[in-house]
Design an enzyme around this catalytic site. Structure first.
Site, short mmCIF file in Angstrom:
data_model
loop_
_atom_site.label_atom_id
_atom_site.label_comp_id
_atom_site.label_asym_id
_atom_site.label_seq_id
_atom_site.Cartn_x
_atom_site.Cartn_y
_atom_site.Cartn_z
N ARG A 52 7.60 62.31 -33.61
CA ARG A 52 6.46 61.40 -33.72
C ARG A 52 5.56 61.83 -34.87
O ARG A 52 5.58 62.98 -35.27
CB ARG A 52 5.60 61.48 -32.46
N ASP A 54 1.25 61.29 -35.79
CA ASP A 54 -0.03 60.82 -35.21
C ASP A 54 -0.63 59.66 -36.02
O ASP A 54 -0.21 59.40 -37.15
CB ASP A 54 -1.04 61.97 -35.22
N TYR A 112 7.07 69.25 -44.11
CA TYR A 112 5.81 68.52 -44.12
C TYR A 112 5.05 68.87 -45.39
O TYR A 112 5.13 70.00 -45.87
CB TYR A 112 4.93 68.91 -42.91
N ARG A 199 -1.51 70.81 -39.54
CA ARG A 199 -2.93 70.54 -39.77
C ARG A 199 -3.80 71.76 -39.42
O ARG A 199 -4.80 72.02 -40.09
CB ARG A 199 -3.37 69.30 -38.99
#
Lengths: 258, 258
Positions: A52, A54, A112, A199
């Site tokens: 997934r 966000d 990422y 993050r």
């Protein structure tokens, strides 16, 4: 005969309530399944993704798969999907794969990226596509901190306190930052990533770059296994799911290329 | 004592019904005047701009001015405005100017840029910030056509048929294209630009690049003075009001720098 189709897709996460389907919300999965349903004369087609993302998080190289009885070439699939998808989702490539391929379970590693705009001036054209952090950074400290993430560690301190998954051990193969004027692009390649992990790593590294913490704090934070000790969660708009790796050899070559 | 304040502002035109104030619409001028009204305890402050921009058109260097009795330093003005403006408008610089400065009437020249994404693949992250034109272009033809726009001409063929202004003679000082991989950035510096002029010039040049027209058509199109003969109006999202020039010397130097 049923075929399994693998797609690499990109999406602008700005106007989505994340990847995963939710009733009454605009989601990437919802848009994909709606288009596939139309192509299958109203019959539902389930889409599986590598993971997934966000709300507000982007993807340049999300991978999905689905099963279909339709007989279309890769080029026909790509055209048909792109003609019907909204303008913030695009299918970059498509191929038929073996029935044992799974977008999530076959993934060997993921990359990422996280973009940070460090100029004093706010950039109206980048506001949805990078975080704005207009503070001078000590790049030596940033690089030292990034290096300390590499390897196999328990990342409990660097995932959301809401994480229910028990095993928080992950391997980071690469953690680097590319500097292009006031734009920083963090690149993380790892065996897998926990909820909010990139993050929180970026939020912590930015504090280190500002001199609020020492780079060597990373080792202590990893050892603490407590989310409360790490830095803030950097905002969603800077984050991109960049690439999903399925083949070991390919990953090795990519990492060697730096 | 009243002071005249000049600001250079940038805005993302995507979510505006253009620059100019209109009742019931979200406009750049409307947002600016609303913030100034609040700063002047409810008293209206008129903002004058170098010119309007259409819905979806961006500005990197729009110039505005307004008159105010408030005594704030440039830095204080910039902070106060940026703190209250929405996140798609930013004040890049601000200075007090003489009372005879006028954002529109003092302008000596303007620079517009137009961005075109030519890759086969749609880019979801650029969809509001450049036109997508996935066709191979003959860049020699493009450059030849751009060169023919330079100089003083009647641009009737290259402005909207709705243009009511009588004098359509304008001088183009520079018309160039910068190529960066699949991204083209057209740069036009001129004494002034008619309604839709840059977008029609780009729409015509792209047809020339595709071989649908000859570069030498430009001279004939200029002579025809009829909008119907030129190419289509390229979409709003590629266009940026880049800079407004007020001093001759400065413009000379800029043009010399290429």
């Amino acid at each position: 005969m049923t075929k399994r189709i693998k797609c690499i897709i990109a999406y602008d996460g700005t106007h989505f309530s994340g990847y995963q389907i939710q009733p009454g919300r605009r989601t990437v999965q919802g848009e994909l399944e709606e288009v596939l349903r139309r192509m299958h004369k109203g019959k539902g087609v389930r889409v599986a993704a590598s993971g997934r993302t966000d709300a507000g998080v982007h993807a340049y190289g999300q991978v999905i798969h689905f099963d279909t009885p339709l007989s279309l070439s890769s080029e026909q699939w790509k055209k048909a999907l792109n003609a019907q998808l909204p303008d913030d989702i695009v299918v970059r490539s498509i191929q038929e794969v073996d029935a044992d391929f799974h977008a999530r379970f076959s993934a060997k590693a993921k990359e990422y990226r996280y973009k940070v705009w460090t100029a004093a001036e706010r950039d109206v054209f980048r506001r949805h596509y990078c975080a704005w952090h207009p503070y001078p950074l000590h790049m030596d400290a940033v690089n030292e901190a990034l290096h300390l993430f590499c390897g196999t560690h328990d990342f409990t301190s660097f995932c959301s306190a809401k994480t229910t998954i028990e095993d928080r051990v992950r391997t980071i193969y690469r953690a680097k930052v590319k500097v292009d004027g006031p734009m920083l692009e963090f690149r993380f390649v790892g065996s897998g990533f926990l909820y909010n992990m990139v993050r929180i790593m970026v939020g912590t590294v930015l504090e280190i770059g500002q001199g609020k913490r020492s780079p060597t704090d990373i080792a202590q934070l990893l050892a603490a296994k407590d989310r409360r000790f790490a830095g803030p969660t950097a905002p969603a708009e800077g984050l991109y799911l960049w690439r999903v790796y399925y083949g070991d050899e390919w990953l090795d070559r990519e990492l060697a290329d730096g």
